[in-house]
Design a protein around this motif. Structure first.
Motif, short mmCIF file in Angstrom:
data_model
loop_
_atom_site.label_atom_id
_atom_site.label_comp_id
_atom_site.label_asym_id
_atom_site.label_seq_id
_atom_site.Cartn_x
_atom_site.Cartn_y
_atom_site.Cartn_z
N GLU A 370 1.21 -1.01 -0.01
CA GLU A 370 0.01 -0.23 0.34
C GLU A 370 0.57 1.35 0.20
OE1 GLU A 370 -3.75 2.06 0.28
OE2 GLU A 370 -2.98 0.38 -0.21
N ALA A 371 1.76 1.51 0.96
CA ALA A 371 3.25 2.79 0.47
C ALA A 371 3.30 2.57 -0.24
CB ALA A 371 3.59 2.06 2.17
N GLU A 372 3.91 1.87 -1.20
CA GLU A 372 4.40 2.23 -2.41
C GLU A 372 3.51 2.00 -3.28
OE1 GLU A 372 7.99 -1.53 -2.27
OE2 GLU A 372 6.29 -2.14 -2.06
N ARG A 373 2.58 1.35 -3.32
CA ARG A 373 1.37 2.26 -4.45
C ARG A 373 1.27 3.27 -4.28
NH1 ARG A 373 -0.54 -2.43 -2.88
NH2 ARG A 373 -2.56 -1.50 -1.57
N MET A 374 0.96 3.93 -2.86
CA MET A 374 1.10 5.67 -2.51
C MET A 374 2.16 6.62 -3.23
SD MET A 374 -2.65 5.61 -1.72
CE MET A 374 -3.07 4.49 -2.89
N SER A 375 2.97 6.51 -3.40
CA SER A 375 4.69 7.00 -3.63
C SER A 375 4.17 6.62 -4.56
CB SER A 375 5.76 6.96 -2.64
OG SER A 375 5.78 4.87 -2.49
#
Length: 482
Positions: A370-375
């Motif tokens: 999720e964090a990688e998607r957002m970034s």
């Protein structure tokens, strides 16, 4: 062209029979009995074709003239894409000098790639039913995008009732409104207090009741339906010819946001149809069973579905795994049945080494958090003024990582294609969470949704969903013949 079950117990079905069915009577799912092979000369002749014209060339390879004529197919295809947002239907966008092409397949009325195949499939189904003067009931379980595209494909049809189940609270607002605000007598929508895998259970159980299937003409237009998968072959071939041009020996990696694995299966068929070296990279979120399977060979349902911003991929049991096993085993129905029986009884199966070796030749996977998607959504917006949906961001993040690390999939090619499977306008909460600064405009045709009455019903925890589904089928359908 005939269609057989992956488990060998159903053979010789016509195209019409295949698209008017769900699971096969032996519990398997249908595939063409053989895949035709297109010559290099024909591929060269296809290079200048539009997406619409390429559809007109590929679909007749799987649809016998005796069932739906070429002229009829051409008419269906022309009508299917008249209300698409982009004149080209699909589009390739480049991200600066990254050598990443974004394959936009979301320009249909509901803003997701499902519109491409379902617009055509819905019209094929309607044509067949009108000739037979027979009604069917279409059952659809959706994790987000399939429901609205399926509803649109048959909305108002006198021949098809459609019942859609979606996981309550696990779809975006626009996804929900596109399903629940439809006011048509043949459309019935249920919000289920569970996950997409949970709601698949009563649907699968209902399809196992052959008497019910026959009495009410039950069928599916999820990617269980072979028509869905076959029609999705087209954009692989279209993108390959646009990117690779005259070099038909070139390897083209395609990064694919992956849920039920229908897209991956379509890629396998496209490879067999053309002989083109299309490398398939299954890109998943935290619901990562496909990644774990390709990494270890063990296909194991390890946990409940984890809700994510990329909700159309929140699936732990991708049913197209059965089709992939069929192709990897060269059509060994006994092996496929044995592995699927293991999955049913033990919750896992172990892939034979020969199948793993074959898969490794053209299929790999990546997992994105999720964090990688957002970034990634923010980075691509800031650097390239391009906004990704959270599903498409998974494919782009995987490709960027491979590029930075000189991954094997990209070191042999000047470019790759990342499938953008939905418009970011369907996922505004994710766009805001990612702090994307580029303005995202929702289509004007969606402006009425928030003010429209929602008409869905509820399936609550503790209730007998299968019994409720059976009752819904009986109430909605009426007679199978008109």
């Amino acid at each position: 062209m005939k269609f057989n079950s992956t488990r060998g117990g159903v053979v010789g079905q016509s195209f019409e029979e295949a698209i008017l069915s769900g699971y096969a009577e032996d519990g398997g799912i249908l595939l063409p009995e053989s895949i035709p092979r297109v010559s290099r000369e024909i591929l060269v002749s296809w290079k200048s074709l539009s997406y619409v014209d390429l559809c007109k060339e590929i679909l007749p390879l799987f649809i016998p003239e005796s069932e739906i004529t070429r002229d009829e197919i051409n008419g269906i295809v022309d009508k299917s894409f008249t209300d698409f947002e982009n004149g080209e239907v699909v589009r390739l966008a480049e991200l600066g000098d990254t050598r990443l092409c974004i394959g936009e397949v979301f320009h249909g009325p509901t803003g997701a790639f499902k519109d491409l195949a379902l617009s055509v499939l819905g019209r094929c189904v309607d044509l067949v039913l009108s000739r037979r003067r027979r009604k069917v009931t279409i059952l659809v379980g959706t994790s987000g995008d399939t429901g609205s595209a399926a509803i649109r494909s048959v909305c108002g049809s006198p021949w098809a009732n459609i019942i859609v189940l979606y996981p309550d609270g696990m779809v975006s607002e626009i996804q929900r409104l596109q399903m629940t605000t439809v006011d048509a007598p043949n459309v019935h929508v249920y919000a289920v207090e569970g996950t997409s895998d949970d709601l698949d259970v009563p649907i699968r159980n209902v399809f196992r009741d052959l008497a019910l299937v026959n009495e009410y003409g039950l069928c599916s237009i999820n990617s269980i339906n072979v028509g869905r998968v076959l029609f999705q072959c087209v954009h692989y071939i279209y993108f390959y010819l646009k990117v690779c041009g005259d070099d038909l020996e070139r390897r083209l990696p395609v990064y694919i946001p992956t849920g039920a694995a229908g897209h991956i299966t379509a890629g396998c068929i496209a490879r067999r149809l053309t002989g083109l070296d299309i490398q398939l990279i299954a890109c998943v979120n935290e619901n990562d069973i496909m990644h774990r399977w390709l990494e270890t060979g063990v296909f194991q349902v390890s946990s409940a579905v984890m809700p994510t911003s990329s909700n159309a991929m929140d699936i732990q049991v991708p049913y197209n795994i059965e089709r992939l096993l069929f192709y990897l085993s060269d059509g060994d129905c006994a092996l496929v049945k044995s592995l699927m029986d293991d999955l049913d009884k033990k919750g896992l199966f172990v892939t034979p080494p020969a199948l793993r070796e074959r898969a490794s030749l053209f299929m790999t996977s990546r997992r994105v958090t999720e964090a990688e998607r957002m970034s990634t959504m923010k980075e691509v917006s800031d650097r390239h003024s391009y906004v990704l949906c959270p599903h498409s961001a998974i494919a782009v993040k995987a490709a960027l990582d491979d590029r930075e690390g000189e991954g094997c999939d990209l070191s042999e090619s000047h470019t790759c294609v990342c499938l953008a499977t939905a418009t970011p306008a369907k996922f505004m909460s994710a766009v805001r969470k990612a702090e994307v600064t580029v303005h995202v405009q929702q289509p004007d045709s969606w402006s009425h949704l928030k003010d429209s009455k929602e008409r869905d019903k509820r399936m609550r925890k503790g209730e007998d969903w299968e019994a409720m589904l059976r009752e819904a089928i009986k109430k909605s359908h009426g007679s199978t013949d008109l």
